[in-house]
Design a protein around this motif. Structure first.
Motif, mmCIF file in Angstrom:
data_model
loop_
_atom_site.group_PDB
_atom_site.id
_atom_site.type_symbol
_atom_site.label_atom_id
_atom_site.label_comp_id
_atom_site.label_asym_id
_atom_site.label_seq_id
_atom_site.Cartn_x
_atom_site.Cartn_y
_atom_site.Cartn_z
ATOM 1 N N PRO A 145 0.833 -1.205 0.000
ATOM 2 C CA PRO A 145 0.000 0.000 0.000
ATOM 3 C C PRO A 145 0.871 1.259 0.000
ATOM 4 O O PRO A 145 1.842 1.356 0.755
ATOM 5 C CB PRO A 145 -0.804 -0.121 1.301
ATOM 6 N N ASP A 146 0.543 2.180 -0.874
ATOM 7 C CA ASP A 146 1.266 3.449 -0.990
ATOM 8 C C ASP A 146 2.731 3.268 -1.400
ATOM 9 O O ASP A 146 3.580 4.106 -1.092
ATOM 10 C CB ASP A 146 1.200 4.245 0.316
ATOM 11 N N ALA A 147 3.030 2.195 -2.104
ATOM 12 C CA ALA A 147 4.390 2.018 -2.631
ATOM 13 C C ALA A 147 4.717 3.163 -3.577
ATOM 14 O O ALA A 147 3.883 3.604 -4.369
ATOM 15 C CB ALA A 147 4.502 0.683 -3.360
ATOM 16 N N GLU A 148 5.942 3.653 -3.486
ATOM 17 C CA GLU A 148 6.395 4.727 -4.372
ATOM 18 C C GLU A 148 6.919 4.091 -5.663
ATOM 19 O O GLU A 148 7.831 3.264 -5.641
ATOM 20 C CB GLU A 148 7.490 5.548 -3.705
ATOM 21 N N VAL A 149 6.335 4.491 -6.791
ATOM 22 C CA VAL A 149 6.673 3.911 -8.094
ATOM 23 C C VAL A 149 7.133 5.017 -9.030
ATOM 24 O O VAL A 149 6.529 6.093 -9.085
ATOM 25 C CB VAL A 149 5.456 3.181 -8.708
ATOM 26 N N LEU A 150 8.198 4.733 -9.786
ATOM 27 C CA LEU A 150 8.692 5.655 -10.808
ATOM 28 C C LEU A 150 8.584 4.977 -12.167
ATOM 29 O O LEU A 150 9.041 3.847 -12.346
ATOM 30 C CB LEU A 150 10.148 6.037 -10.532
ATOM 31 N N ASP A 151 7.982 5.671 -13.118
ATOM 32 C CA ASP A 151 7.882 5.180 -14.486
ATOM 33 C C ASP A 151 8.731 6.071 -15.385
ATOM 34 O O ASP A 151 8.383 7.223 -15.642
ATOM 35 C CB ASP A 151 6.422 5.178 -14.944
ATOM 36 N N GLY A 156 -0.359 2.139 -6.075
ATOM 37 C CA GLY A 156 0.946 2.776 -6.005
ATOM 38 C C GLY A 156 0.853 4.295 -6.092
ATOM 39 O O GLY A 156 -0.061 4.839 -6.706
ATOM 40 N N ARG A 157 1.801 4.947 -5.456
ATOM 41 C CA ARG A 157 1.930 6.406 -5.579
ATOM 42 C C ARG A 157 2.951 6.646 -6.678
ATOM 43 O O ARG A 157 4.151 6.452 -6.467
ATOM 44 C CB ARG A 157 2.376 7.020 -4.262
ATOM 45 N N VAL A 158 2.476 7.031 -7.853
ATOM 46 C CA VAL A 158 3.281 6.946 -9.068
ATOM 47 C C VAL A 158 3.746 8.314 -9.545
ATOM 48 O O VAL A 158 2.958 9.264 -9.652
ATOM 49 C CB VAL A 158 2.493 6.248 -10.196
ATOM 50 N N PHE A 161 -6.199 12.140 -15.936
ATOM 51 C CA PHE A 161 -7.417 12.898 -15.653
ATOM 52 C C PHE A 161 -8.641 12.145 -16.149
ATOM 53 O O PHE A 161 -9.655 12.047 -15.447
ATOM 54 C CB PHE A 161 -7.332 14.271 -16.323
ATOM 55 N N ARG A 162 -8.528 11.591 -17.337
ATOM 56 C CA ARG A 162 -9.660 10.880 -17.938
ATOM 57 C C ARG A 162 -10.064 9.667 -17.114
ATOM 58 O O ARG A 162 -11.245 9.330 -17.008
ATOM 59 C CB ARG A 162 -9.271 10.464 -19.352
ATOM 60 N N GLN A 163 -9.069 8.985 -16.512
ATOM 61 C CA GLN A 163 -9.363 7.784 -15.742
ATOM 62 C C GLN A 163 -9.522 8.062 -14.251
ATOM 63 O O GLN A 163 -9.771 7.143 -13.471
ATOM 64 C CB GLN A 163 -8.267 6.740 -15.978
ATOM 65 N N GLY A 164 -9.370 9.307 -13.858
ATOM 66 C CA GLY A 164 -9.570 9.665 -12.467
ATOM 67 C C GLY A 164 -8.550 9.055 -11.526
ATOM 68 O O GLY A 164 -8.874 8.698 -10.388
ATOM 69 N N LEU A 165 -7.294 8.963 -11.997
ATOM 70 C CA LEU A 165 -6.237 8.361 -11.185
ATOM 71 C C LEU A 165 -5.187 9.398 -10.824
ATOM 72 O O LEU A 165 -4.815 10.227 -11.662
ATOM 73 C CB LEU A 165 -5.579 7.204 -11.944
ATOM 74 N N PRO A 166 -4.686 9.342 -9.585
ATOM 75 C CA PRO A 166 -3.649 10.288 -9.181
ATOM 76 C C PRO A 166 -2.310 9.909 -9.809
ATOM 77 O O PRO A 166 -1.829 8.791 -9.646
ATOM 78 C CB PRO A 166 -3.605 10.134 -7.657
ATOM 79 N N LEU A 167 -1.739 10.811 -10.552
ATOM 80 C CA LEU A 167 -0.474 10.548 -11.235
ATOM 81 C C LEU A 167 0.321 11.844 -11.256
ATOM 82 O O LEU A 167 -0.180 12.879 -11.710
ATOM 83 C CB LEU A 167 -0.747 10.070 -12.667
ATOM 84 N N ARG A 168 1.543 11.777 -10.756
ATOM 85 C CA ARG A 168 2.416 12.943 -10.820
ATOM 86 C C ARG A 168 3.265 12.809 -12.086
ATOM 87 O O ARG A 168 4.096 11.902 -12.188
ATOM 88 C CB ARG A 168 3.315 13.012 -9.589
ATOM 89 N N VAL A 169 3.037 13.671 -13.047
ATOM 90 C CA VAL A 169 3.738 13.590 -14.332
ATOM 91 C C VAL A 169 4.732 14.741 -14.429
ATOM 92 O O VAL A 169 4.369 15.917 -14.269
ATOM 93 C CB VAL A 169 2.747 13.659 -15.516
ATOM 94 N N PHE A 221 12.531 5.174 -4.575
ATOM 95 C CA PHE A 221 11.287 4.501 -4.929
ATOM 96 C C PHE A 221 11.353 3.015 -4.583
ATOM 97 O O PHE A 221 12.434 2.424 -4.482
ATOM 98 C CB PHE A 221 11.023 4.672 -6.426
ATOM 99 N N ASP A 222 10.171 2.427 -4.428
ATOM 100 C CA ASP A 222 10.082 0.989 -4.178
ATOM 101 C C ASP A 222 10.145 0.191 -5.472
ATOM 102 O O ASP A 222 10.668 -0.927 -5.496
ATOM 103 C CB ASP A 222 8.767 0.665 -3.453
ATOM 104 N N ILE A 223 9.602 0.759 -6.539
ATOM 105 C CA ILE A 223 9.617 0.114 -7.848
ATOM 106 C C ILE A 223 9.954 1.165 -8.897
ATOM 107 O O ILE A 223 9.384 2.251 -8.906
ATOM 108 C CB ILE A 223 8.255 -0.542 -8.187
#
Length: 222
Positions: A37-43, A60-62, A80-88, A102-104
């Protein structure tokens, strides 16, 4: 949608890499990881944000990073379209994440070998061309990932068998990680590889079989 699949009906702006087999393979690899829960993920190199959104949907907190403005905009629109929190974030992944761990870490970097010694600085080819050996971005990730991962954190990276999976594993191990090839798949060439068939054969990177091996590299920061 399960973690091993990708979001449907993503907005893809001109010049932004569309999710393909390599994206799906990485999503499947991510689905085999334990997501706290609340894993920090970097893409890294998020493109449309497909992988980032799959991770965000699982809790994940992405943070998603891309050097392409159209990609960053597309990822924000899709979140925004999918209503998901994403820091871009737009820009270089090393610069934009300095001081964070990050965790992943997910990475689908440019990895197609090119006759150009250096990757392009703009245009659609920026999403796939990666220098004469295809490792321009892969090697930066190998060198940078120890500073990006928390203890026990995992890197999942996809790239072509043309780029030397063994080299990637060796460099990650030299950087202090436990690394291995976690998955392989053979896929038909797409238009980019077909267009440079003669050059690839001249470099000894391809034979007459127009199939490419894709690999998932998994590395853990012990």
């Amino acid at each position: 949608m399960s973690l091993g699949t990708l979001p449907a009906q993503l907005i893809t702006l001109p010049g932004v890499y569309r999710p393909q087999t390599d994206t799906l393979l990485l999503a499947q690899a991510l689905s085999r990881e334990r997501m706290e829960p609340d894993a920090e993920v970097l893409d890294i190199g998020t493109g449309t944000g497909a992988l980032a959104l799959a991770a965000a949907r699982s809790g994940g907190r992405v943070t998603a990073v891309d050097v392409s403005w159209p990609a960053a905009i597309a990822a924000r629109l899709n979140a925004f379209r999918q209503g998901l929190p994403l820091r871009v974030l737009h820009g270089d992944f090393v610069t934009r994440t300095r001081g964070r761990r990050f965790d992943i870490v997910l990475a689908n970097p440019p990895y197609v070998p090119s006759a150009r010694a250096r990757p392009p600085s703009h245009g659609a080819a920026r999403a796939w061309d990666a220098g004469s050996d295809g490792r321009a971005v892969i090697d930066r990730i190998c060198a940078s990932v120890p500073a990006l991962l928390r203890p026990g954190g995992v890197l999942l990276m996809v790239h072509s068998g043309m780029c030397g999976p063994g080299v990637t594993v060796t460099r990650l191990e030299a950087a202090g990680l436990s690394a291995r090839v976690a998955a392989r798949a053979r896929v038909p060439w797409g238009p980019v590889l077909r267009a440079r068939r003669d050059w690839l054969q001249a470099q000894g990177l391809a034979d007459g079989d127009e199939h490419e091996e894709l690999v998932i590299i998994r590395a853990e920061y012990i």
